[in-house]
Design a protein around this motif. Structure first.
Motif, PDB file in Angstrom:
ATOM      1  N   GLN A  10      34.691  44.222  40.545  1.00 52.38           N
ATOM      2  CA  GLN A  10      35.880  43.274  39.724  1.00 52.38           C
ATOM      3  C   GLN A  10      35.343  42.075  39.679  1.00 52.38           C
ATOM      4  O   GLN A  10      35.677  41.333  39.064  1.00 52.38           O
ATOM      5  N   GLU A 347      42.680  49.730  34.404  1.00 53.48           N
ATOM      6  CA  GLU A 347      43.439  49.083  35.165  1.00 53.48           C
ATOM      7  C   GLU A 347      42.792  48.152  36.114  1.00 53.48           C
ATOM      8  O   GLU A 347      43.133  47.189  36.813  1.00 53.48           O
ATOM      9  N   GLU A 348      41.702  48.856  36.550  1.00 48.48           N
ATOM     10  CA  GLU A 348      41.035  47.975  37.756  1.00 48.48           C
ATOM     11  C   GLU A 348      40.009  46.855  37.204  1.00 48.48           C
ATOM     12  O   GLU A 348      39.849  45.977  38.017  1.00 48.48           O
ATOM     13  N   PRO A 352      42.609  42.837  34.831  1.00 44.81           N
ATOM     14  CA  PRO A 352      42.394  41.672  35.414  1.00 44.81           C
ATOM     15  C   PRO A 352      41.567  40.658  34.461  1.00 44.81           C
ATOM     16  O   PRO A 352      41.953  39.500  34.429  1.00 44.81           O
ATOM     17  N   ARG A 355      43.970  39.524  31.973  1.00 48.25           N
ATOM     18  CA  ARG A 355      44.972  38.433  32.460  1.00 48.25           C
ATOM     19  C   ARG A 355      44.335  36.982  32.811  1.00 48.25           C
ATOM     20  O   ARG A 355      44.937  36.069  32.508  1.00 48.25           O
ATOM     21  N   ARG A 362      48.004  35.566  38.535  1.00 52.82           N
ATOM     22  CA  ARG A 362      48.156  36.827  39.401  1.00 52.82           C
ATOM     23  C   ARG A 362      47.593  37.854  38.433  1.00 52.82           C
ATOM     24  O   ARG A 362      47.977  38.115  37.242  1.00 52.82           O
ATOM     25  N   TYR A 364      45.943  40.876  39.390  1.00 50.64           N
ATOM     26  CA  TYR A 364      46.209  42.437  39.747  1.00 50.64           C
ATOM     27  C   TYR A 364      47.403  42.838  39.989  1.00 50.64           C
ATOM     28  O   TYR A 364      48.238  42.388  39.995  1.00 50.64           O
ATOM     29  N   ARG A 365      47.453  44.261  39.695  1.00 51.16           N
ATOM     30  CA  ARG A 365      48.601  45.072  40.091  1.00 51.16           C
ATOM     31  C   ARG A 365      49.334  44.954  41.220  1.00 51.16           C
ATOM     32  O   ARG A 365      48.499  44.714  42.233  1.00 51.16           O
ATOM     33  N   THR A 367      50.599  45.848  44.919  1.00 54.36           N
ATOM     34  CA  THR A 367      50.303  46.974  45.734  1.00 54.36           C
ATOM     35  C   THR A 367      51.487  47.055  46.814  1.00 54.36           C
ATOM     36  O   THR A 367      51.883  46.116  47.184  1.00 54.36           O
ATOM     37  N   GLN A 438      48.849  51.144  44.210  1.00 53.16           N
ATOM     38  CA  GLN A 438      48.935  50.152  43.053  1.00 53.16           C
ATOM     39  C   GLN A 438      50.006  50.436  42.101  1.00 53.16           C
ATOM     40  O   GLN A 438      49.732  51.548  41.683  1.00 53.16           O
TER      41      GLN A 438
END
Ligand code: AMP
Ligand code: MG
Length: 453
Positions: A10, A347-348, A352, A355, A362, A364-365, A367, A438
């Motif tokens: 990431q 998603e991982e 990001p 985004r 912001r 990340y999703r 949690t 998440q």
């Protein structure tokens, strides 16, 4: 090459991508975008001291003793400018948002007052008395409550006055000039996400056109000889291409409309043609063909096209054969062909990155902590993402696996409220233990209000 951890992968992705440039959009089209420049107030708001209530603009010094009776010198509606200054013993009827007249220093809300009339024959003597500053000590017998008809303005034979029942401090129920915003101040900083509230502020400062961060142009390509296109007849020997559509929806959920490039066969020449088309975009998502099978041509072909690979395996399940690289203009994600794997890797890593490119802070999703309802075994050394449903339980949540977790079992994803993260060093989680989940789309809403009055 050592397999990267999810966190390192990431970080590698986020260090590679940068915020895109700005573009103008109409205010009506700007929801969800990110401001590319500071926005300043273009006037004071309110533009002058205004009433916060429907009521009466008064001189607070007139109310040292209450009840007090004040004559009403004019009606000031929102949008009017006061014509007269309020003198001793006087007040002005004022509506919410209307400018407070000179001389007045407070507003009394209408609920704390009572309209009164001052009777016909006694009018003149009373007028004199009022000129001497009408007070509660005035002859109360001269004052009668206002009838409804008079209150409706049908009778104008009477001097209008109001009985004020409460004393107030200066400034009471007045919204001072510039309380909302001051001319020239930055009211929205660059980097702000445009929510409905922000739209309201932008409209207030008359930003009909807004400078926002440009959206990345995203292309999606599926690869594999076994794949069947949406328009192809059903062939029992083929696998329907679901990745193009699931990835499309994941991109759309971020507010971007992606281009679907279709299906490339496992043929280096055909693949190269499709990939070249994809390299005209800011971001290219290729699913399938990234592992080490002899017909997995994606990696060598994109490398031959000048894509510099940054990583091509991550210690995670599902999603192990995920790859990432870039050219000068394009970021390329090689996503595993397995439908769940490609979605989890999106998603991982992809979400990001997109985004960040869109200017969001912001990335990340969200949690949440949840209580696991059953045991989960895990092989240490890789981060596992288990699809779970979430049920509210006391002040928290209970997480339960959606069932069989094979990386080709797309229903496990379709049923999921979230991805439960089992850290790489874990060898399993016991029922009752706290886990991190998440949240996936849709979990922003819940089935009850979540509070009691
Ligand atoms: P691959 O990564 O190409 O080895 O593919 C792994 C598995 O994912 C295979 O069973 C493929 O049939 C399946 N697969 C690959 N691409 C897609 C796709 N676009 N839609 C659905 N399944 C796919
Ligand atoms: Mg394949």
């Amino acid at each position: 090459m050592e397999h990267l951890s999810v966190a390192d992968a990431q970080q590698c992705v986020l260090e590679s991508v940068a915020v895109l440039g700005a573009e103008p959009v109409k205010l009506e089209q700007s929801l969800g975008r990110v401001l590319a420049e500071d926005v300043r107030a273009n006037r004071d708001l309110p533009p002058y001291d205004v009433s916060a209530m429907d009521g009466y603009a008064v001189r607070s010094a007139d109310l040292e003793q209450v009840p007090a009776i004040l004559t009403i010198i004019e009606d000031i509606r929102a949008g009017d400018m006061p014509a007269k200054a309020v003198q001793d013993g006087q007040c002005a009827r004022i509506m919410t948002g209307a400018p407070v007249p000179d001389g007045a220093d407070a507003v009394i809300r209408v609920e704390d007052t009572q309209l009164v009339s001052i009777g016909g024959p006694l009018l003149n003597p009373l007028m004199k008395q009022l000129a001497n500053r009408l007070s509660p000590q005035a002859d109360k017998s001269l004052v009668v409550p206002h009838t409804e008809e008079e209150a409706n303005g049908k009778s104008n034979s009477l001097l209008e006055a109001v009985q004020i029942n409460v004393a107030v401090k200066p400034g009471n129920d007045i919204r001072p000039q510039g309380e909302g915003m001051r001319n020239g101040d930055v009211v929205l900083a660059a980097g702000t996400e445009i929510t409905p509230g922000v739209i309201g502020v932008l409209a207030t400062v008359k930003c009909a056109q807004v400078q926002v961060v440009r959206h990345p142009r995203v292309a999606i390509l599926s690869t594999g000889n076994e794949l069947e296109d949406m328009d192809d007849p059903v062939d029992p020997n083929k696998i329907p291409d679901s990745n193009s559509y699931a990835l499309m929806a994941q991109v759309q959920a971020l507010g971007i409309e992606p281009a679907l490039l279709g299906i490339a066969r496992d043929d280096p020449v055909e693949l190269a043609e499709y990939l070249q088309r994809g390299l005209r975009f800011d971001v290219l998502l290729v699913s399938g063909g990234t592992s080490v099978g002899v017909h997995d041509y994606v990696r060598p072909t994109i490398e031959a096209l000048g894509v510099q690979m940054k990583f091509w395996r991550v210690a995670m399940k599902p999603g192990h054969p995920v790859a990432f690289g870039s050219t000068a203009d394009t970021f390329v994600f090689g996503l595993p062909g397995n439908p769940v794997s490609s979605m989890v890797c999106f998603e991982e890593f992809v979400a990001p990155a997109l985004r960040r490119m869109m200017g969001h802070a912001r990335l990340y999703r969200r949690t949440i902590a949840a209580r696991l309802t059953h045991n989960v075994r895990q092989q240490a050394g890789r981060t596992e993402f288990i699809r779970v449903t979430l049920v509210k339980e006391g002040g928290g949540y209970a997480a339960t696996s959606t069932g069989a977790q094979g990386s080709g079992m797309l229903l496990s994803m379709a049923r999921a409220d979230g991805l439960m993260v089992v850290p790489a060093e874990s060898t399993g989680v016991a029922a009752g233990e706290q886990v991190t989940v998440q949240l996936l789309d849709g979990t922003v809403f819940q089935d009850d209000a979540g509070f009691r009055e």
